[in-house]
Design an enzyme around this catalytic site. Structure first.
Site, PDB file in Angstrom:
ATOM      1  N   TYR A 101       0.947  -1.097  -0.093  1.00 57.13           N
ATOM      2  CA  TYR A 101       0.021  -0.030  -0.104  1.00 57.13           C
ATOM      3  C   TYR A 101       1.015   1.250  -0.052  1.00 57.13           C
ATOM      4  CZ  TYR A 101      -3.164   3.796   1.723  1.00 57.13           C
ATOM      5  OH  TYR A 101      -3.664   4.785   1.917  1.00 57.13           O
ATOM      6  N   GLU A 189      -3.225   7.348  -4.222  1.00 58.90           N
ATOM      7  CA  GLU A 189      -3.202   6.082  -3.370  1.00 58.90           C
ATOM      8  C   GLU A 189      -2.998   4.902  -4.301  1.00 58.90           C
ATOM      9  OE1 GLU A 189      -5.700   4.731   0.222  1.00 58.90           O
ATOM     10  OE2 GLU A 189      -6.721   3.869  -1.784  1.00 58.90           O
TER      11      GLU A 189
END
Ligand code: GDP
Ligand code: MN
Length: 381
Positions: A101, A189
């Protein structure tokens, strides 16, 4: 302004971040043609403004034309958390060794940019933050100084990614930071950022939110406007020139001034209710403006009561009262209305309203009383 995944990937690609080869489609035949072109296996992905598509059946692997056709037709039209899929993205499937992530956003309290990186990607980062907060490596970046490669490398090491991913991750994170700053994004993101068995690091998903206030610097962002999710109530209100934001409650709000409108939403909350909207009619409260405001509010099927909260400043109480009386002549309204009128010439205004009061049109002396009454009425219907 939130981008769809494929737009986010195009945005990433323009900053040199590696993404899979693919294209968007809005019908099955087009999707199959793209799948045949990029080569199997492919991933067929729903393009909606919400996450968790994988779990909802909106991300499917296809090994041949037939499977691509099946998945494309199943995913188009799918309802994912209230978002109907109109567009799908088809890309060549990647082999995954590990899922990470990565994101950049603004940390207002620290007055710095915040980078987050975790070796536990693929799942919702909120869940990782909850169950295993130390699995997220953070970095604060002074906007004036920027992100140096040394600081980035140290950050990657702290995140304990597979050492094989270090170089690829550093390279992508430097580019992602550049995209975040140069592209005037509020959020970038990548989840998952993947390490492939061949050692390459690659963005498999893209979540990008662009700062709408920076549009003038990026004329090309206009292309994203067409795919923004629209609140029909907001579209209608904005056409009438009203400052309206749709909310989820049952009490329709009309107030003059943005500050008062926000306070009205808060007070409704404070007494246990929920506003259906924020609506600032501005300085004037003419019959035309009031009529437009009421029309927008009653168009919302969730509205059970209406709270008109006016504080006369330059606008005088009697003008406001006359505006309301005339508007009520023009618009047929079933929901009960509670008025609070204060400020300049409030007494004169209240006197004008007095003969019109009944069990559908009420007046209360204070904002709190009026909010209570409106919330009660909304709950009773
Ligand atoms: P989200 O569920 O909306 O976040 O959609 P993602 O794009 O993140 O996809 C969800 C999951 O599907 C990923 O975490 C992967 O596990 C899987 N996935 C997506 N693309 C591929 C791919 O190209 N190959 C493989 N093997 N899995 C994929
Ligand atoms: Mn994802």
């Amino acid at each position: 302004m939130d981008l769809l995944e494929y737009q986010g990937k195009q945005f990433f690609a323009s900053y040199g971040i590696p993404v899979s080869d693919g294209a968007a489609a809005d019908n099955v035949d087009e999707a199959v043609a793209i799948a045949d072109r990029v080569g199997y296996p492919v991933v067929v992905k729903a393009q909606v403004h919400t996450g968790g598509r994988g779990k909802a059946g909106g991300v499917k692997l296809a090994n041949n034309t037939e499977e691509a056709r099946t998945h494309a037709s199943n995913i188009l039209g799918l309802d994912i958390k209230g978002h109907i899929v109109k567009t799908i993205w088809i890309e060549h499937a990647s082999d995954i060794a590990e899922e990470y992530y990565a994101s950049f956003t603004l940390d207002r309290s620290a007055k710095a940019y915040l980078g987050m990186l975790s070796a536990q990607g693929g799942v919702e980062i909120e869940a990782v933050a909850e169950s295993n907060p130390e699995a997220i490596a953070r970095i604060h970046i002074n906007p004036a100084e920027g992100l140096t490669e040394e600081a980035c490398r140290d950050w990657v090491v702290r995140a304990k990614l597979n050492p094989a991913a270090t170089e690829g991750a550093v390279s992508i994170l430097m580019k992602l930071y550049n995209a975040y700053v140069e592209g005037d994004a509020d959020l970038v993101e990548i989840n998952p950022l993947i390490l492939m068995p061949n050692g390459q690091v690659h963005a498999l998903d893209a979540k990008v939110s662009l700062d709408s206030n920076a549009l003038y610097e990026h004329p090309d962002y206009e292309q994203y406007d067409a795919t923004q999710p629209r609140d029909e109530r907001e579209v209608q209100a904005h056409e009438k020139g009203l400052q309206y934001v749709g909310l989820d409650g049952a009490v329709g709000v009309i107030a003059n001034g943005a500050g008062l409108a926000m306070s009205t939403v808060d007070v409704i909350n404070q007494v246990g209710g929920q506003a259906a909207n924020f609506l600032d009619i501005g300085g004037g409260a003419s019959a035309d403006v009031m009529t437009g405001a009421l029309e927008v509010i009653i168009h919302d099927p969730n509205v059970r009561a209406i709270f008109i909260n006016i504080f006369g400043g330059i606008t005088r109480g009697e003008d406001v009262a006359n505006g309301i009386v005339e508007a009520l002549r023009r618009v047929q309204i079933d929901a009960p209305i509670v008025i609070r009128l204060d400020g300049t010439n409030a007494d004169e205004g209240r006197a004008i309203l007095a003969p019109h009061l009944n069990d559908k049109l009420m007046m209360e002396p204070t904002m709190l009383d009026a909010a209570r009454r409106a919330v009660e009425l909304a709950a009773a219907r």
